[in-house]
Scaffold this motif. Structure first.
Motif, PDB file in Angstrom:
ATOM      1  N   ALA A 299      -1.424   3.749   1.870  1.00 44.21           N
ATOM      2  CA  ALA A 299      -0.688   4.814   1.855  1.00 44.21           C
ATOM      3  C   ALA A 299       0.857   4.755   2.437  1.00 44.21           C
ATOM      4  O   ALA A 299       1.767   5.560   2.021  1.00 44.21           O
ATOM      5  CB  ALA A 299      -1.513   6.306   2.345  1.00 44.21           C
ATOM      6  N   ASN A 300       0.973   3.947   3.548  1.00 46.16           N
ATOM      7  CA  ASN A 300       2.123   3.873   4.249  1.00 46.16           C
ATOM      8  C   ASN A 300       3.107   2.911   3.806  1.00 46.16           C
ATOM      9  O   ASN A 300       3.894   2.549   4.309  1.00 46.16           O
ATOM     10  CB  ASN A 300       1.957   4.054   5.774  1.00 46.16           C
ATOM     11  CG  ASN A 300       1.201   2.502   6.193  1.00 46.16           C
ATOM     12  OD1 ASN A 300       0.846   1.611   5.235  1.00 46.16           O
ATOM     13  ND2 ASN A 300       0.726   2.473   7.305  1.00 46.16           N
ATOM     14  N   ASP A 301       2.575   2.197   2.373  1.00 46.96           N
ATOM     15  CA  ASP A 301       3.109   1.059   1.945  1.00 46.96           C
ATOM     16  C   ASP A 301       3.155  -0.170   2.530  1.00 46.96           C
ATOM     17  O   ASP A 301       3.707  -1.339   2.262  1.00 46.96           O
ATOM     18  CB  ASP A 301       4.473   1.451   1.686  1.00 46.96           C
ATOM     19  CG  ASP A 301       5.243   0.549   0.348  1.00 46.96           C
ATOM     20  OD1 ASP A 301       4.517   0.617  -0.684  1.00 46.96           O
ATOM     21  OD2 ASP A 301       6.347   0.196   0.448  1.00 46.96           O
ATOM     22  N   LYS A 302       2.543  -0.204   3.735  1.00 48.45           N
ATOM     23  CA  LYS A 302       2.248  -1.496   4.299  1.00 48.45           C
ATOM     24  C   LYS A 302       1.194  -2.306   3.493  1.00 48.45           C
ATOM     25  O   LYS A 302       0.292  -1.517   2.648  1.00 48.45           O
ATOM     26  CB  LYS A 302       1.703  -1.252   5.817  1.00 48.45           C
ATOM     27  CG  LYS A 302       2.744  -0.872   6.815  1.00 48.45           C
ATOM     28  CD  LYS A 302       2.192  -0.722   7.909  1.00 48.45           C
ATOM     29  CE  LYS A 302       3.178  -0.337   8.986  1.00 48.45           C
ATOM     30  NZ  LYS A 302       2.588  -0.257  10.433  1.00 48.45           N
ATOM     31  N   LEU A 303       1.015  -3.631   3.641  1.00 50.64           N
ATOM     32  CA  LEU A 303      -0.100  -4.216   3.037  1.00 50.64           C
ATOM     33  C   LEU A 303      -1.308  -4.002   3.284  1.00 50.64           C
ATOM     34  O   LEU A 303      -1.765  -3.697   4.452  1.00 50.64           O
ATOM     35  CB  LEU A 303       0.253  -6.000   3.213  1.00 50.64           C
ATOM     36  CG  LEU A 303       1.190  -6.774   2.387  1.00 50.64           C
ATOM     37  CD1 LEU A 303       1.373  -8.110   3.079  1.00 50.64           C
ATOM     38  CD2 LEU A 303       0.944  -6.629   1.043  1.00 50.64           C
ATOM     39  N   GLY A 304      -2.252  -3.978   2.248  1.00 49.47           N
ATOM     40  CA  GLY A 304      -3.756  -3.410   2.518  1.00 49.47           C
ATOM     41  C   GLY A 304      -4.348  -5.121   3.029  1.00 49.47           C
ATOM     42  O   GLY A 304      -3.977  -5.890   3.191  1.00 49.47           O
ATOM     43  N   SER A 305      -5.932  -4.600   3.287  1.00 52.15           N
ATOM     44  CA  SER A 305      -6.405  -5.824   3.841  1.00 52.15           C
ATOM     45  C   SER A 305      -6.455  -6.772   2.694  1.00 52.15           C
ATOM     46  O   SER A 305      -6.982  -6.525   1.778  1.00 52.15           O
ATOM     47  CB  SER A 305      -7.645  -5.290   4.310  1.00 52.15           C
ATOM     48  OG  SER A 305      -8.676  -6.294   4.956  1.00 52.15           O
TER      49      SER A 305
END
Length: 262
Positions: free
Chosen positions: A238-244
């Protein structure tokens, strides 16, 4: 671990895994962890750690001590000493920060020929690797695992023995919102304890206390949020960081029933 070794020989099944287990016995939870999975209890909004990750960083001294006692395990390719960075040949004779199996802090030493070998533990955080190969130091199996393009076995440094923590349920009053969360590193790589607790409370409060599916929905929501949404630049949170990018397995176990709800 011995069973996996037997199956490796009889059925040609290589491989290995981390292990996290919770056993309920006579009013107590026994949580055993061998690897980089994690368990936390959320009780009345409070977070209670029930395990710790076993990685090259957290077990540095155990690994270095074993390498010191049995240098033959390093295959003349590695040094048990740790340095802030790789040593270059031109730095022979100069002083460099280092630490060994007895040190928490750092000290200086004069660089020698042996110090040019690749360090037993190299990298930081999720990038830390033992023998430039593996990022966990406890688990089951991996009897065939070797350093790339070598005959150096990793298994002697991998421990199958878990750390066990005990939680006495009889010491506290638990409501249906109190839970034990078990998750693989795919969850914890991108979601911290506080964020997990927030999701737990958010989802649980949207269901009735006696709804049995509420815990399954919490686990599902934790998996979905940690994976993220597939976009042009990959899976994004949601914060635009890479998902796992790792496997994500989550169990949410209630510690109290509807009858205890106040």
């Amino acid at each position: 671990d011995e069973q996996i070794e037997r199956e490796r020989a009889s059925q040609h099944l290589p491989g290995g895994c981390c292990a996290l287990a919770a056993v309920y016995l006579m009013g107590k939870f026994y949580v055993a962890n061998a690897g980089d999975s994690r368990a936390i209890i959320i009780r009345n909004g409070e977070i209670i750690p029930m395990s710790r990750e076993f990685t090259p960083e957290t077990e540095r001294q155990r690994l270095q001590f074993l390498a010191l006692l049995r240098p033959e395990l390093l295959g003349k390719e590695f040094t048990h000493l740790e340095f802030p960075r790789r040593i270059q040949p031109k730095e022979l004779g100069k002083k460099m920060l280092y630490r060994d199996q007895n040190m928490n802090g750092w000290a200086y030493k004069k660089i020698e020929e042996d110090d040019l070998k690749f360090p037993l533990i190299f990298g930081e955080g999720k990038k830390a690797r033992m023998m430039a190969t593996i990022g966990v130091t406890r688990g089951l199996g991996d009897h065939d695992l070797k350093v790339f393009s070598s005959n150096i076995h990793i298994k002697p440094f991998l421990s199958c023995f878990p750390e066990v923590r005990v939680y006495d349920l009889t010491q506290y009053e638990h409501c249906p919102d109190d839970v034990l969360v078990l998750g693989t590193d795919g969850l914890w790589d991108v979601t911290n304890d506080k964020e997990v607790a927030g999701v737990v409370m958010e989802v649980l409060t949207s269901y009735e206390p006696n709804d049995p599916c509420r815990y399954t929905m919490v686990a599902q929501e934790l998996v979905v949020r940690s994976r993220g949404v597939l976009k042009e630049r990959g899976w994004r949170l949601a914060n635009d960081k890479l998902g796992s990018g790792d496997d994500i397995s989550v169990f949410v176990i209630p510690l109290g029933g509807p009858g205890n709800y106040t």
